[in-house]
Design an enzyme around this catalytic site. Sequence first.
Site, PDB file in Angstrom:
ATOM      1  N   ARG A  88       1.626   6.817   3.033  1.00 43.74           N
ATOM      2  CA  ARG A  88       2.165   5.729   2.225  1.00 43.74           C
ATOM      3  C   ARG A  88       3.385   6.170   1.442  1.00 43.74           C
ATOM      4  O   ARG A  88       3.898   5.410   0.632  1.00 43.74           O
ATOM      5  CB  ARG A  88       1.087   5.277   1.256  1.00 43.74           C
ATOM      6  N   ARG A 170       1.886  -4.080  -6.400  1.00 38.16           N
ATOM      7  CA  ARG A 170       1.684  -3.374  -5.123  1.00 38.16           C
ATOM      8  C   ARG A 170       2.859  -3.590  -4.180  1.00 38.16           C
ATOM      9  O   ARG A 170       3.230  -2.697  -3.416  1.00 38.16           O
ATOM     10  CB  ARG A 170       0.378  -3.834  -4.469  1.00 38.16           C
TER      11      ARG A 170
END
Length: 216
Positions: A88, A170
């Site tokens: 990520r 997010r």
Amino acid sequence: MRLVLVGPPGAGKGTQAQYIASNLSIPKISTGDIFRANVSGGTDLGKLAKTYMDRGDLVPDKVTIAMVRDRLSEDDAQDGFLLDGFPRNVAQAEILRDMLKDWGQALDLVLELVVDDDEVVRRLAGRRTCSQCGRIWHVEFDDKQDDRCDACGGTLFQRDDDKEDTVRHRLEVYQEQTSPLIAYYADEGILVGVDATGPVEEVTQRAMEAIRPFMG
Ligand code: ADP
Ligand code: ADP
């Protein structure tokens, strides 16, 4: 086949991972699922991860990488795997590359699920997860009014981090930390983009067509 799925939260990674992994007979390894299982189980890892997850921030690399290393060392992952939600950021990608290299392995392909921001917000707002089998549903697109999982009868819940404020954060974290992976894997020559709009089965079909040329 050693495969990674990337894309923003809500792109459909978890949904597609179920089908792609089952089509290819490889384990689906989802770091979000492993963290959530630890949170439910009340483990030390879960307690630590929860503080980051609730804010919509990434769990520190050290913890995440150790967890992935353990999982990739298991027997079922030796002939291939599908990673959903890892790496990520570029630091995780570099460590993954070195780890695989030490084991005489390398990624075959990174599939980017491409959807626009409006669709991502719509998908996340209606996401429901089965508390029993983990299957992913959508209130509107799957017409789920009864909060019951059609697959196992379990109760569906909305993830805490799918509430509006956390979703916004997010998406920022994705832009800042995760999206540079697109250029990173394009440079490595293993990135393929897949249009992730339209019905789930059509996206799976497109993904499988993209994967086929990379199969041994
Ligand atoms: P989504 O499906 O919406 O992309 P995930 O289920 O993959 O979300 O992840 C949920 C949360 O778990 C993330 O917001 C983050 O806090 C944590 N997490 C999952 N994967 C990683 C990772 N590779 N590195 C750091 N944190 C992670
Ligand atoms: P990610 O793992 O990338 O965060 P999910 O697979 O959890 O995304 O999907 C997010 C939400 O969007 C879920 O509610 C899921 O049912 C829904 N969804 C996934 N793919 C599609 C699609 N092709 N069309 C409509 N809704 C979808």
